[in-house]
Design a protein around this motif. Structure first.
Motif, PDB file in Angstrom:
ATOM      1  N   HIS A 591      -2.477  24.300  16.518  1.00 13.49           N
ATOM      2  CA  HIS A 591      -2.793  24.646  17.902  1.00 13.49           C
ATOM      3  C   HIS A 591      -1.591  24.355  18.794  1.00 13.49           C
ATOM      4  O   HIS A 591      -0.749  23.527  18.454  1.00 13.49           O
ATOM      5  CB  HIS A 591      -3.968  23.809  18.428  1.00 13.49           C
ATOM      6  N   CYS A 626      -4.308  27.075  24.673  1.00  8.98           N
ATOM      7  CA  CYS A 626      -3.736  27.008  23.326  1.00  8.98           C
ATOM      8  C   CYS A 626      -2.742  28.153  23.169  1.00  8.98           C
ATOM      9  O   CYS A 626      -3.093  29.315  23.343  1.00  8.98           O
ATOM     10  CB  CYS A 626      -4.833  27.084  22.282  1.00  8.98           C
ATOM     11  N   HIS A 628      -0.864  28.701  20.352  1.00  3.53           N
ATOM     12  CA  HIS A 628      -0.587  29.070  18.953  1.00  3.53           C
ATOM     13  C   HIS A 628      -1.833  29.702  18.360  1.00  3.53           C
ATOM     14  O   HIS A 628      -2.890  29.070  18.325  1.00  3.53           O
ATOM     15  CB  HIS A 628      -0.181  27.823  18.160  1.00  3.53           C
ATOM     16  N   PHE A 629      -1.725  30.926  17.895  1.00  2.00           N
ATOM     17  CA  PHE A 629      -2.916  31.674  17.483  1.00  2.00           C
ATOM     18  C   PHE A 629      -3.641  30.960  16.342  1.00  2.00           C
ATOM     19  O   PHE A 629      -3.089  30.732  15.281  1.00  2.00           O
ATOM     20  CB  PHE A 629      -2.547  33.102  17.068  1.00  2.00           C
ATOM     21  N   CYS A 630      -4.923  30.606  16.600  1.00  8.13           N
ATOM     22  CA  CYS A 630      -5.619  29.703  15.686  1.00  8.13           C
ATOM     23  C   CYS A 630      -6.973  30.217  15.229  1.00  8.13           C
ATOM     24  O   CYS A 630      -7.525  29.731  14.245  1.00  8.13           O
ATOM     25  CB  CYS A 630      -5.815  28.349  16.358  1.00  8.13           C
ATOM     26  N   MET A 637      -9.535  29.300  24.091  1.00 11.00           N
ATOM     27  CA  MET A 637      -9.341  27.864  23.854  1.00 11.00           C
ATOM     28  C   MET A 637      -8.550  27.263  25.005  1.00 11.00           C
ATOM     29  O   MET A 637      -7.334  27.341  25.061  1.00 11.00           O
ATOM     30  CB  MET A 637      -8.609  27.659  22.519  1.00 11.00           C
TER      31      MET A 637
HETATM   32 CU1  CUA Z   1      -6.042  26.821  19.245  1.00  9.71          CU
HETATM   33 CU2  CUA Z   1      -4.980  28.854  19.510  1.00  9.71          CU
END
Ligand code: CUA
Ligand code: K7E
Ligand code: CA
Length: 645
Positions: A591, A626, A628-630, A637
């Motif tokens: 993340h 967030c 960072h692709f999670c 998020m």
């Molecule tokens: Cu956690 Cu994107």
């Protein structure tokens, strides 16, 4: 010559100023009138294979010698590369040449938040106001820790030439964990780890890292113009503590460094042994030196108290100058004569030789290590008798790699070639056998190569499969993108008698040193453990905003697709420390955490904890999100930072 640059008259006006291209070529031409003539004849035999094989692998290029891997196919080697003056380390897969990671160390990195988080700032070093001490670096050399003559996968090191720093990279998590600044040194250049202890046979692994320095400075540094007082030093850094163990005062300027497999010797190529301060003076002497260090004796001298310290530094300094080391039986250092302004020095995998490349001389020198030890033992009368060969190989030799079959591969900066030559045949030629054909092959590279390295080259397991070459100029090899050209990294198959050029890869400036080794030698970890971090938040229930006067600690955890706190309320002027633990345990579930207007963004990998500290000086609502692709709900998020007046 491949291009007009090399034919430029030495004294022609240089409208762009003294660029590196002009510097190196004019300097070399000045020093090379003789060598150039000698090598011109050899050019006839050069490099048809390069032109023939071209840069594009033929259709259907597959199997053991393919550099184009199929989708999903993994590389068989890791490469650790210095980034150059982007100040980071690159991790490549070979033979594909695909870049897998950039490891930040000396300079901030926006992707991971290096230089933003408290943990990275503590490693990088800060000023009293908490700002980073340095934000630029120039990485040249990277090498990894050894055991029994091969890499053991514990650490790699990389240098910063600008600010004389050495960084250590942990090869389990591929992160920098320590940075040390060398005292009383400028132009910190070559590095090399030792391969075993010179005295204790039980220590068959790296415990020291040797560091050369290129620029002589007044010691201690005062504003004197009298360059006779300028000196360089060679430093030894403890591989575990990363403290500087000792330094040696020298004549001349260090370029590259090498270490012997028995742990007894280290060496640096020394140019400017005349100790000149100006460009012309640095090239006035016809010969310079490969300078050997007797590690056991240096450490014994320090134990006996035969050292001084310089300025505020407490590091013991011994005298390694020529004048102080004339008697072989007590000498700490030995200056082996090599042609003027040498550059790279590399240890052959048969453990017998160091190869010095001539740079301003078209030669390679082969120095026999057993003879250097004989000299220290009083069994060899003249140290220069340790030179087993000094042979012509081409124009502008810089760095040498090995295939484990007795051949050396040296970059020729001015010829824009790699030359393959046989070490034992070069020795035979030097001894007088004029029929010994030591040059095996030449290949054109594109263009002006600096470093090269072969798979497992400087280990006892050199396997002679792949050679990578870092070319400083790409000129016409890629689509033009304005004045700044990509650099060109080329991959060459060296498994046969002839070298075969297999691939071009553009790279952001600029390539220097690198190593290539079998993937089995590393066991990278895919996640962290919560206990790796003393400030880890192990349960989302521990989350919250905790106030102590104006200092506020915010504890947050992440589990896709939410942060444990939806709202974070603080007051204007608070000093906020936000700690984020990623409780997702799954590999590749990273993340990010960004705070608008507060210049915060960093990532947390699985089970990793990081923190940031900032003053909440702007009132309002700030959507922390967030980055960072999670997860499918990655965009949702978020968490609100509310800074109240
Ligand atoms: Cu956690 Cu994107
Ligand atoms: Cu030749 Cu700094 Cu290793 Cu670059 S140095 S090329
Ligand atoms: Ca360039």
């Amino acid at each position: 010559m491949h291009d007009a640059i090399n034919n430029k008259p030495v004294d022609s006006p240089e409208p762009r100023g003294l660029g590196r291209r002009h510097f190196i070529n004019s300097a070399a031409l000045a020093g090379l009138a003789l060598g150039a003539a000698a090598c011109a004849e050899k050019k006839g035999e050069a490099a048809a294979p390069a032109a023939a094989s071209g840069a594009t692998p033929a259709a259907g290029d597959h199997g053991a010698n393919a550099t184009h891997l199929k989708p999903g196919e993994l590389d068989t080697y890791y490469g650790l590369w210095s980034g150059g003056h982007t100040g980071d380390m690159r991790v490549l897969g070979l033979p594909s040449g695909r870049e897998l990671l950039r490891i930040p160390c000396f300079v901030p990195d926006a992707l991971v938040g290096w230089g933003i988080t408290n943990e990275s700032k503590a490693i990088m070093g800060t000023r009293p106001d908490g700002s980073l001490r340095y934000t630029v670096a120039d990485t040249h050399h990277t090498h990894a820790s050894y055991k029994d003559g091969d890499y053991d996968g514990r650490y790699a090191w990389i240098n910063d030439k600008i600010n004389s720093r050495i960084a250590r990279i942990r090869l389990d998590h591929f992160v920098c964990d320590k940075i040390t600044q060398l005292p009383n040194v400028q132009g910190f250049h070559g590095i090399f780890p030792d391969k075993r202890d010179p005295v204790d046979p039980a220590i068959n692994y790296t415990t020291r890292v040797f560091c050369g320095s290129e620029f002589g400075i007044p010691l201690p540094n005062t504003a004197t113009e009298d360059h006779t007082q300028y000196r360089s030093m060679f430093s030894c850094v403890d591989a575990e503590t990363m403290e500087v163990r000792w330094q040696v005062l020298l004549d001349g300027n260090c370029d590259l460094a090498a270490t012997s497999y028995d742990g007894k010797l280290a060496a640096t190529n020394q140019y400017n042994t005349e100790n000149g301060a100006r460009f012309e003076d640095m090239m006035s002497a016809e010969r310079d030196a490969c300078l050997f260090f007797n590690i056991a004796r240096i450490e014994a001298a320090i134990k006996d108290g035969s050292f001084k310290t310089i300025g505020k530094s407490k590091v013991p300094v011994v005298d390694g100058t020529r004048a102080a080391n004339k008697d072989p039986r007590t000498a700490l250092t030995a200056y082996v004569s090599v042609p003027k302004n040498p550059h790279g020095v590399n240890a052959s995998p048969d453990q017998k030789y160091f190869i010095c490349a001539g740079k301003l001389s078209p030669t390679a020198s082969v120095i026999e290590l057993a003879k250097v030890l004989d000299w220290f033992d009083g069994k060899l009368e003249k140290i220069d008798d340790a030179v087993a060969a000094e042979v012509e190989i081409g124009l502008g030799p810089l760095h040498t790699a090995f295939d484990g079959r007795g051949n050396a591969y040296t970059t020729l900066f001015l010829d824009s070639q790699v030359v393959k030559w046989n070490v034992e045949k070069a020795i035979a030629f030097h001894k007088g056998d004029k029929n010994a054909k030591y040059v095996v092959d030449r290949i054109d590279v594109h263009y002006q190569p600096g470093h090269l390295n072969a798979s497992q080259s400087e280990t006892v397991n050199a396997d002679g499969k792949w050679l990578a070459v870092g070319c400083k100029f790409s000129k016409d090899r890629y689509l033009p993108v304005g004045p700044l050209h990509a650099e060109n990294e080329q991959i060459i198959d060296i498994s046969g008698e002839k070298m075969v050029l297999k691939a071009d890869h553009p790279v952001r400036g600029e390539p220097h040193d690198f190593i290539i080794f079998k993937r089995e030698l590393l066991k990278p970890k895919q996640t962290y453990a919560l206990d790796d971090f003393p400030n880890a938040i192990k349960d989302p229930k521990e989350s919250g905003v905790f106030r102590q006067g104006r200092k506020v600690t915010v504890k947050v955890t992440s589990q896709a697709p939410t942060f444990s706190l939806r709202e974070i309320k603080v007051k204007k002027g608070d000093e906020v420390t936000l700690i984020l633990t990623n409780l997702d345990k799954i590999e590749d579930l990273t993340h990010g955490f960004a705070i608008p207007n507060y210049n915060v963004n960093f990532i947390v990998n699985p089970l990793e904890t990081k923190s940031v500290t900032f003053i909440a000086d702007e009132v309002g609502v700030f959507w922390c999100y967030c980055t960072h692709f999670c997860h499918a709900l990655h965009l949702e998020m978020r968490s609100r930072l509310i800074v109240e007046a």
